[in-house]
Design a protein around this motif. Structure first.
Motif, PDB file in Angstrom:
ATOM      1  N   ASP A   1       0.817  -1.210   0.000  1.00 13.72           N
ATOM      2  CA  ASP A   1       0.000   0.000   0.000  1.00 13.72           C
ATOM      3  C   ASP A   1       0.855   1.267   0.000  1.00 13.72           C
ATOM      4  OD1 ASP A   1      -2.387  -1.481   0.148  1.00 13.72           O
ATOM      5  OD2 ASP A   1      -2.185  -1.648   2.323  1.00 13.72           O
TER       6      ASP A   1
ATOM      7  N   GLN B   1       2.800   5.526  -3.192  1.00 12.55           N
ATOM      8  CA  GLN B   1       1.558   5.648  -2.427  1.00 12.55           C
ATOM      9  C   GLN B   1       0.387   4.980  -3.119  1.00 12.55           C
ATOM     10  OE1 GLN B   1       1.056   9.808  -1.453  1.00 12.55           O
ATOM     11  NE2 GLN B   1       3.200  10.038  -0.835  1.00 12.55           N
TER      12      GLN B   1
ATOM     13  N   GLN C   1       4.379  -0.831   3.854  1.00 14.93           N
ATOM     14  CA  GLN C   1       3.150  -1.104   4.586  1.00 14.93           C
ATOM     15  C   GLN C   1       2.375  -2.165   3.824  1.00 14.93           C
ATOM     16  OE1 GLN C   1       0.828   2.316   5.879  1.00 14.93           O
ATOM     17  NE2 GLN C   1      -1.077   1.209   5.493  1.00 14.93           N
ATOM     18  N   SER C   2       1.870  -3.148   4.542  1.00 14.58           N
ATOM     19  CA  SER C   2       1.119  -4.302   4.032  1.00 14.58           C
ATOM     20  C   SER C   2       2.067  -5.478   3.882  1.00 14.58           C
ATOM     21  CB  SER C   2       0.388  -3.994   2.723  1.00 14.58           C
ATOM     22  OG  SER C   2      -0.644  -3.057   2.953  1.00 14.58           O
TER      23      SER C   2
END
Length: 320
Positions: free
Chosen positions: A18, A67, A292-293
């Protein structure tokens, strides 16, 4: 010598990412023995933000963030560098330079003494800790009164002789002391061990990342992507004038490659390309970041160092 370096890093994630932020040290620096003629950093997918800065060690670095969802990240640095043969180490008469003991005393703390920027490379760092076993390994070649450069060269030869280069014998986070105790490792280990030994004897030393031109066997074509990053060491020695080792007039960094037993003033040879310098690998790792993730991933790195005409047809970065 004209060299083109293509360094491709590719992450394949097991789950979509993410958000990601990365810092890379992939642009070679200009030095007395090399000039960067061209450099391009290609990133896929295209970053949402990107900036180029100079770090505290004067290396060029790039920060970028992603992003949007992505399951793969490819970063390719493509550089064209002109290199020159380094000056040989000034080991003979009439210049022999400071003894290693005198260099150690030069950097010993004294009230009101002028600050020497090289002193920051005397202290332990995360990948180059202080331990008496490094001093024990180095001490036999640090003969009393030996000029510092000759002592550094003797240490380089000692490491080259006593340790075995063995691919896959260590990991990127293997402690330098563990590599020393098992007497084998790769170029990163050899560099960290030499830095630890030099600092333990009172000489400033820094980690150098870069590349080394390799040549295929006779009659065999060059394999694209088959090269690797390389690492070696720089040692700082105050220079003297008029044969008086007690008076330091300036200082210089001299390069030593314990993996290949080569050294020079500015680089170990014209077939080397300097990428960045720092206290140890952690300061100048080619690429690091946070995501992230999905954390699980497959990493592949392909490096090619060659004269530019051999790489004229090399394809630019494309998703696989």
């Amino acid at each position: 010598m004209l060299l083109r370096i293509v360094h491709r890093t590719r992450y394949r994630y097991h789950a979509a990412i993410d958000l990601a932020q990365h810092m890379v040290h992939l642009r070679p620096v200009d030095t007395p023995t090399q000039q960067v003629l061209q450099h391009e950093l290609r990133i896929d997918p295209e970053p949402a933000a990107r900036s180029d800065t100079t770090d505290v060690f004067s290396n060029q670095r790039t920060f970028f963030s992603l992003q949007a969802h992505h399951s793969m990240l490819t970063v390719e640095a493509d550089s064209l560098v002109s290199t020159h043969a380094p000056e040989p180490l000034p080991l003979g008469q009439p210049w022999r330079g400071m003894s290693w003991e005198r260099v150690r005393e030069h950097f010993r703390y004294r009230a009101l003494a002028p600050f020497d920027p090289a002193s920051e490379f005397l202290f332990p760092s995360p990948y180059a800790p202080r331990d008496d076993r490094f001093a024990d390994f180095a001490r036999p070649v640090f003969k009393p009164g030996l000029p510092a450069l000759e002592a550094a060269r003797a240490l380089m030869e000692h490491i080259h002789t006593e340790l075995t280069y063995e691919a896959d014998s260590t990991e990127v986070n293997t402690p330098a002391l563990e590599a020393l105790e098992q007497r084998k490792g790769v170029c990163q280990d050899f560099a960290h061990i030499m830095i630890c030994c030099l600092r333990s004897m009172g000489l400033p030393a820094r980690y150098v990342s870069g590349y080394l031109l390799t040549r295929p066997p006779p009659g065999r074509p060059r394999l694209i992507g088959a090269d690797a990053s390389h690492a070696w060491v720089s040692v700082y020695v105050p220079l003297t004038a008029g044969g008086d080792e007690n008076t330091a007039t300036a200082g210089a960094w001299f390069d030593f490659d314990p993996t290949n037993n080569r050294c020079g003033w500015g680089s170990p040879g014209e077939d080397y390309v300097t990428l960045a310098t720092g206290r140890d690998f952690g300061d100048i790792s080619p690429m690091r970041g946070v995501i992230q993730s999905g954390a699980r991933h497959t990493l592949s790195v392909a490096v090619t160092v060659a004269p530019p005409d051999e790489l004229a047809e090399l394809a630019s970065v494309t998703p696989a």
